[in-house]
Enzyme design. Structure first.
Site, PDB file in Angstrom:
ATOM      1  N   SER A 356       0.764  -1.241   0.000  1.00 30.78           N
ATOM      2  CA  SER A 356       0.000   0.000   0.000  1.00 30.78           C
ATOM      3  C   SER A 356       0.799   1.297   0.000  1.00 30.78           C
ATOM      4  CB  SER A 356      -0.941   0.014   1.208  1.00 30.78           C
ATOM      5  OG  SER A 356      -0.214  -0.160   2.401  1.00 30.78           O
ATOM      6  N   PRO A 358       3.153   4.410  -0.992  1.00 34.12           N
ATOM      7  CA  PRO A 358       3.069   5.455   0.033  1.00 34.12           C
ATOM      8  C   PRO A 358       1.660   5.881   0.415  1.00 34.12           C
ATOM      9  CG  PRO A 358       3.537   6.456  -2.073  1.00 34.12           C
ATOM     10  CD  PRO A 358       3.508   4.969  -2.323  1.00 34.12           C
ATOM     11  N   CYS A 477       2.891  -0.960 -12.592  1.00 34.42           N
ATOM     12  CA  CYS A 477       3.332   0.213 -13.355  1.00 34.42           C
ATOM     13  C   CYS A 477       4.438  -0.218 -14.307  1.00 34.42           C
ATOM     14  CB  CYS A 477       3.795   1.336 -12.433  1.00 34.42           C
ATOM     15  SG  CYS A 477       5.110   0.886 -11.282  1.00 34.42           S
TER      16      CYS A 477
END
Length: 549
Positions: A356, A358, A477
């Site tokens: 989780s 930042p 990502c």
């Protein structure tokens, strides 16, 4: 190491040095005028060459005597010395932190900070092309040991070449004022022959560098060959080049806005407009922009100062988040809102955010009004910013933060089943090259361990955390299909464990991202491909899956 061998070797002479650089004061029509002292991330993406208007009063010179006695750092000196420090580290991940952690960087004026960061980040992105151009004017000797003075000279050459080849800085400032920086180093003594050598190299770059750049280099020189090959094979030559070009510029900053309790969509849209107007009027520059799906793009020329000085920051009304990074939580929320009331009301749902920190996605989940959000993070170091973000946003009571390995954590309350899991798994981060140039130089061998971790997280989330009928969003990502599409296909094809199926993301569901939906109903966002401000989005992959038994 391919990008760094050439210049490291070319400065292997028994003599080399550099010196001082005056303060940079850009004019209003300069591309980096008025940037935040802490956030050159607001610097717009730069084309291959950006002409900077420079005159004698903008780039002033200083004599050798004055340089030697100069007490204050300059943008160029900070950039050169920070680059030198980063070259001495085995792990160059987050190399820009060498700049940000430099006390002299903190002492710079706002505009000088912006220019120092622009210089440093341009070299970080374009090192491969810079090395190729410079190598055409030198002979290398790889057998000699690299000393601190060599790194210092190499850094000055790189910073000077970046100004000439990619930033269009006036030649006198790019060469003379960069060479003079070496006289400023407090510990490393550089000889006059070394200074002359560096000056000669930059003069050659000035005279012949652009021809070398255009005829003997490509954008892919800045990217590890295996990674460029993956992009070309997966997306085709045309899209791969767009991705590479997008990775060479700095993305704007975007924010996500907190939803007020019990507010409806119309009320939230009004809040978005109010916050947009705060940034548009307070910054003294361009207007902020509301993106189709609700993120706000911050003006590229603004005078707010650091993030903590921005409008409504201390009020906890927003957090920094790339538009692509906001998609997994939106996809999960949309799916769970479709559940029938007699199954589970949103206000009573238990949602888990694996990996989780930042905290951007955790903040979204809390803001959506779910009854309980559990944020799992294995790194104790990364927990602190997560806790600080939750406190600033006044979301502590809505969020339970747990330090644990997401591959092992099990919900303790069987009476409150988990109906939603967001698994934004650790990955190569090859989609965020515009923010982290170091990811473009990663070696292929980093993938093996990551692929194993990703599968373990996905399997554990599906089998041991998610309730039957619940939804899991798998996200990365990464621009590599091995970490994204291939992992989801493998999860769906398993013969044992939870049975999952795709809950496709539909056209019109997330405004602005229809063109990123593939044939499976998964989102594949590519840098530079979407229209408008969304072309600046990070690369991302999002698949939404439902557990059917």
């Amino acid at each position: 190491m391919r990008h760094h061998t050439v210049i490291a070797c070319l400065v292997q002479l028994s003599s080399l040095t550099l010196g001082f650089c005056p303060n940079y004061t850009p004019r209003r029509n300069d591309p980096h005028y008025g940037l935040s002292p802490d956030l050159l991330s607001l610097q717009p993406r730069l084309p291959t060459v950006v002409k900077v208007q420079a005159s004698s009063d903008v780039f002033s010179s200083t004599s050798k005597k004055e340089a030697a006695s100069l007490a204050n750092p300059s943008a160029r000196s900070v950039a050169v010395f920070s680059l030198m420090d980063s070259l001495g580290k085995k792990n160059r991940s987050f190399a820009v932190q060498h700049l940000e952690n430099d006390p002299d960087y903190q002492r710079l004026e706002k505009r000088d900070k912006a220019f120092a960061r622009l210089l440093f980040s341009t070299v970080e992105r374009r090192q491969g092309q810079i090395d190729k151009v410079v190598s055409s004017f030198t002979r290398s000797n790889k057998s000699q040991k690299i000393k601190a003075a060599d790194r210092l000279c190499r850094s000055a050459i790189s910073i000077g070449a970046a100004q000439i080849l990619f930033l269009g800085v006036a030649e006198h400032a790019a060469i003379h004022d960069t060479v003079e920086v070496l006289r400023m180093h407090p510990k490393i003594k550089i000889s006059k022959p070394q200074i002359n050598f560096v000056n000669a190299i930059l003069r050659n770059v000035q005279r012949k560098g652009m021809v070398e750049l255009e005829t003997n280099t490509t954008i892919y020189d800045n990217i590890e060959p295996w990674l460029a090959k993956e992009w070309i094979e997966t997306y085709g030559e045309e899209k791969a080049k767009v991705i590479a070009e997008a990775s060479m510029g700095q993305s704007p900053i975007f924010i996500s806005v907190k939803r007020d309790s019990q507010s409806n969509e119309a009320q939230h849209e009004e809040k978005l407009k109010r916050i947009r107007d705060c940034f548009s009027t307070a910054g003294g520059g361009d207007e902020a922009t509301i993106l189709p799906h609700g993120s706000i793009e911050i003006p590229k020329h603004q005078n707010f100062g650091g993030v903590s000085q921005w409008p409504l920051y201390k009020d906890g009304e927003w957090w920094v988040q790339d538009p692509s990074a906001s998609l997994p939580a939106i996809a999960l929320h949309n799916a769970l809102c479709k559940l029938e009331d007699n199954q589970q009301k949103k206000e009573a749902m238990h949602i888990v955010d694996l990996c989780s920190a930042p905290g951007g996605k955790t903040s979204q989940l809390c803001s959506f009004g779910f009854g309980k959000v559990t944020a799992i993070e294995v790194s104790k170091k990364r927990i602190r910013p997560l806790q600080e973000n939750m406190a600033r946003l006044k979301m502590e009571e809505k969020c339970e933060i747990v330090v644990a390995d997401g591959r092992e954590w099990i919900p303790s309350d069987d009476s409150n089943p988990v109906y939603g899991v967001l698994a934004d798994v650790p990955c190569s981060a090859t989609g965020v090259g515009s923010r982290r140039p170091d990811v473009l130089r990663k070696q292929a061998d980093v993938l093996e361990e990551l692929l194993t971790t990703q599968r373990e997280l996905a399997v554990h989330a599906a089998d041991d955390i998610l309730a039957v009928g619940g939804t899991m969003v798998y996200a990365t990502c990464s621009l590599l299909k091995q970490e994204s599409e291939d992992q989801v296909k493998w999860l769906l094809s398993r013969q044992d464990g939870a049975v999952m199926e795709t809950d496709p993301i539909m056209r019109g569901e997330i405004p602005g991202f229809d063109d990123a939906i593939d044939e499976n109903g998964w989102l594949r966002v590519l840098p530079g491909i979407l229209s408008g401000s969304l072309k600046y989005c990070d690369g991302f992959f999002v698949a939404r899956l439902k557990r059917i038994r």
